[in-house]
Design a protein around this motif. Structure first.
Motif, PDB file in Angstrom:
ATOM      1  N   ASP A 139       0.821  -1.214   0.000  1.00 39.99           N
ATOM      2  CA  ASP A 139       0.000   0.000   0.000  1.00 39.99           C
ATOM      3  C   ASP A 139       0.857   1.267   0.000  1.00 39.99           C
ATOM      4  O   ASP A 139       0.485   2.285  -0.586  1.00 39.99           O
ATOM      5  CB  ASP A 139      -0.935   0.023   1.211  1.00 39.99           C
ATOM      6  CG  ASP A 139      -2.021  -1.044   1.128  1.00 39.99           C
ATOM      7  OD1 ASP A 139      -2.249  -1.558   0.018  1.00 39.99           O
ATOM      8  OD2 ASP A 139      -2.622  -1.372   2.172  1.00 39.99           O
ATOM      9  N   ARG A 140       2.012   1.195   0.657  1.00 36.54           N
ATOM     10  CA  ARG A 140       2.910   2.354   0.720  1.00 36.54           C
ATOM     11  C   ARG A 140       3.779   2.498  -0.525  1.00 36.54           C
ATOM     12  O   ARG A 140       4.488   3.475  -0.681  1.00 36.54           O
ATOM     13  CB  ARG A 140       3.819   2.253   1.945  1.00 36.54           C
ATOM     14  CG  ARG A 140       3.106   2.444   3.266  1.00 36.54           C
ATOM     15  CD  ARG A 140       4.101   2.706   4.366  1.00 36.54           C
ATOM     16  NE  ARG A 140       3.448   2.904   5.656  1.00 36.54           N
ATOM     17  CZ  ARG A 140       4.032   3.512   6.674  1.00 36.54           C
ATOM     18  NH1 ARG A 140       5.250   3.976   6.563  1.00 36.54           N
ATOM     19  NH2 ARG A 140       3.400   3.661   7.822  1.00 36.54           N
ATOM     20  N   GLY A 141       3.740   1.483  -1.376  1.00 35.57           N
ATOM     21  CA  GLY A 141       4.555   1.538  -2.580  1.00 35.57           C
ATOM     22  C   GLY A 141       6.038   1.351  -2.321  1.00 35.57           C
ATOM     23  O   GLY A 141       6.876   1.775  -3.120  1.00 35.57           O
ATOM     24  N   LEU A 142       6.380   0.710  -1.200  1.00 35.07           N
ATOM     25  CA  LEU A 142       7.786   0.518  -0.863  1.00 35.07           C
ATOM     26  C   LEU A 142       8.369  -0.622  -1.698  1.00 35.07           C
ATOM     27  O   LEU A 142       7.771  -1.687  -1.795  1.00 35.07           O
ATOM     28  CB  LEU A 142       7.937   0.195   0.622  1.00 35.07           C
ATOM     29  CG  LEU A 142       9.371   0.283   1.175  1.00 35.07           C
ATOM     30  CD1 LEU A 142       9.784   1.740   1.308  1.00 35.07           C
ATOM     31  CD2 LEU A 142       9.478  -0.405   2.525  1.00 35.07           C
ATOM     32  N   PRO A 143       9.540  -0.428  -2.300  1.00 36.46           N
ATOM     33  CA  PRO A 143      10.171  -1.504  -3.067  1.00 36.46           C
ATOM     34  C   PRO A 143      10.454  -2.730  -2.193  1.00 36.46           C
ATOM     35  O   PRO A 143      11.040  -2.608  -1.117  1.00 36.46           O
ATOM     36  CB  PRO A 143      11.476  -0.873  -3.557  1.00 36.46           C
ATOM     37  CG  PRO A 143      11.180   0.598  -3.626  1.00 36.46           C
ATOM     38  CD  PRO A 143      10.281   0.847  -2.441  1.00 36.46           C
ATOM     39  N   VAL A 144      10.036  -3.889  -2.660  1.00 36.35           N
ATOM     40  CA  VAL A 144      10.202  -5.147  -1.920  1.00 36.35           C
ATOM     41  C   VAL A 144      10.551  -6.256  -2.916  1.00 36.35           C
ATOM     42  O   VAL A 144      10.036  -6.277  -4.039  1.00 36.35           O
ATOM     43  CB  VAL A 144       8.910  -5.517  -1.153  1.00 36.35           C
ATOM     44  CG1 VAL A 144       8.995  -6.941  -0.598  1.00 36.35           C
ATOM     45  CG2 VAL A 144       8.652  -4.538  -0.019  1.00 36.35           C
ATOM     46  N   VAL A 145      11.420  -7.174  -2.505  1.00 36.12           N
ATOM     47  CA  VAL A 145      11.712  -8.381  -3.273  1.00 36.12           C
ATOM     48  C   VAL A 145      11.657  -9.565  -2.320  1.00 36.12           C
ATOM     49  O   VAL A 145      12.166  -9.488  -1.194  1.00 36.12           O
ATOM     50  CB  VAL A 145      13.099  -8.326  -3.957  1.00 36.12           C
ATOM     51  CG1 VAL A 145      13.400  -9.649  -4.669  1.00 36.12           C
ATOM     52  CG2 VAL A 145      13.167  -7.174  -4.951  1.00 36.12           C
ATOM     53  N   LEU A 146      11.039 -10.653  -2.755  1.00 35.34           N
ATOM     54  CA  LEU A 146      10.956 -11.880  -1.972  1.00 35.34           C
ATOM     55  C   LEU A 146      11.886 -12.930  -2.567  1.00 35.34           C
ATOM     56  O   LEU A 146      11.935 -13.085  -3.792  1.00 35.34           O
ATOM     57  CB  LEU A 146       9.516 -12.424  -1.967  1.00 35.34           C
ATOM     58  CG  LEU A 146       8.400 -11.438  -1.598  1.00 35.34           C
ATOM     59  CD1 LEU A 146       7.043 -12.146  -1.666  1.00 35.34           C
ATOM     60  CD2 LEU A 146       8.626 -10.838  -0.226  1.00 35.34           C
ATOM     61  N   VAL A 147      12.605 -13.635  -1.695  1.00 38.03           N
ATOM     62  CA  VAL A 147      13.507 -14.693  -2.152  1.00 38.03           C
ATOM     63  C   VAL A 147      12.859 -16.048  -1.873  1.00 38.03           C
ATOM     64  O   VAL A 147      12.549 -16.369  -0.727  1.00 38.03           O
ATOM     65  CB  VAL A 147      14.882 -14.599  -1.456  1.00 38.03           C
ATOM     66  CG1 VAL A 147      15.784 -15.754  -1.906  1.00 38.03           C
ATOM     67  CG2 VAL A 147      15.549 -13.270  -1.771  1.00 38.03           C
TER      68      VAL A 147
END
Length: 334
Positions: A139-147
């Protein structure tokens, strides 16, 4: 206030006067120095002045489920090194029993105005866990990557080992050694990567009664020992495990039954984490390409931080079978 200035100045490698100029919004400070001061402020846990809080730090969170499994420190080494080369400061958050939960780390990282977060082996990999804290990041538009594999609906880019290929490699190796009764020790029921591995075994082996050949376990040696004991009691001669830690538990199970690895039962791990060459016997395992995956995760994150869009897809990386001493030809009968 004086103590804070001193600590921040020491951390950033600048004078207290420079720190004061940055905190008060005065000129005469280069952008690199200004960034260093604000990053030092974040790392030390001090709040930014109100007028500076809208700016994100060049701080990136790396959230891990634990550090006891050697695969996670190995990933951390790759990710933190790559982030530092890009000019970002990594903030390592590792969960412990009774410690800060993943959602708590997310709150801390948001408070520190991080630029982005990389998660490995978190709640996203458990279908039945709460995923509310991920949705807050979305919702905050924060960059995230999942491994590695997780639930599909979160909408973040993912960097994963191809679980199906891993099982195909392990199964093919055991079949080439003459094994026909091949089972699996996997993780908990709602663990998405384990679900993929079990589905891959069912497909490659043509299994209809999966419960007979697959046992669930917590990701612990003792859990794996109990699960593997059940499989060996059913006559399994080859065991594919969802992690190296589980494989070590399976080897322990075989020995406690008075049998030998690999003479009576062959065991294949997954990860190729540190020291698997030093086990007795050295562990045959499927190696995750941690170096390549860690670099890819950082590339995806930095691309997002720099304002470029990335697809919320899953990049699959091919693992590699590493044959050592825990697998051997099936024992002849008769």
């Amino acid at each position: 206030m004086t103590k804070r200035l001193t600590e921040v100045a020491r951390k950033a490698g600048v004078s207290e006067a420079t720190v004061s100029r940055v905190l008060n919004g005065r000129g005469g400070v280069s952008e690199a120095t200004r960034t260093a001061v604000l990053t030092a402020l974040d790392i030390l846990g001090y709040e930014r002045p109100t007028k500076l809080r809208g700016e994100r730090a060049r701080l990136v969170g790396l959230v891990l489920p634990e550090l006891q499994n050697p695969i996670f420190p190995a990933l951390a080494e790759v990710v933190t090194g790559s982030l530092a080369q890009r000019g970002f400061t990594p903030a390592l958050c590792a969960r412990t029993i009774g410690g800060v939960p993943e959602s708590g780390y997310v709150e801390m990282l948001l408070d520190h105005q991080v630029s982005g977060v990389i998660f490995a082996g978190g709640s996203y990999a458990l279908a039945d866990a709460s995923h509310e804290h991920y949705r807050r990041l979305l919702d905050r538009g924060l960059p995230v990557v999942l491994v590695n594999a997780g639930v599909d609906e979160l909408g973040f880019p993912r960097v994963s080992t191809d679980d199906a290929v891993a099982v195909e490699q392990a199964y093919g190796h055991l079949r080439s050694l003459g094994h026909e009764r091949i089972g699996m020790v996997r993780g908990p029921e709602d663990h998405v990567p384990s679900r993929r591995k079990a589905a891959a075994l069912a497909q490659v082996a043509g299994l209809k009664d999966l419960d007979k050949w697959v046992e669930r376990s917590s990701f612990s040696m003792e859990g794996a020992r109990i699960a593997a004991t059940k499989l060996v009691d059913r006559g399994v001669t080859g065991i594919i495990c969802a992690s190296d830690v589980l494989a070590l538990g399976a080897i322990r199970a075989v020995r406690r039954l008075g049998l030998a690895v690999p003479e009576d039962v062959s065991v294949v791990g997954f990860d190729d984490s540190a020291f698997m060459t030093c086990t007795d016997p050295p562990l045959t395992t499927v190696r995750q390409p941690i170096e390549t995956m860690g670099q890819a995760a950082v590339d995806l994150l930095v691309t997002q931080i720099e304002g470029a869009g990335v697809l919320a897809d899953e990049l699959l990386f091919e693992p590699e079978l590493v044959v050592r001493g825990s697998t051997g030809p099936v024992r002849a009968t008769g």
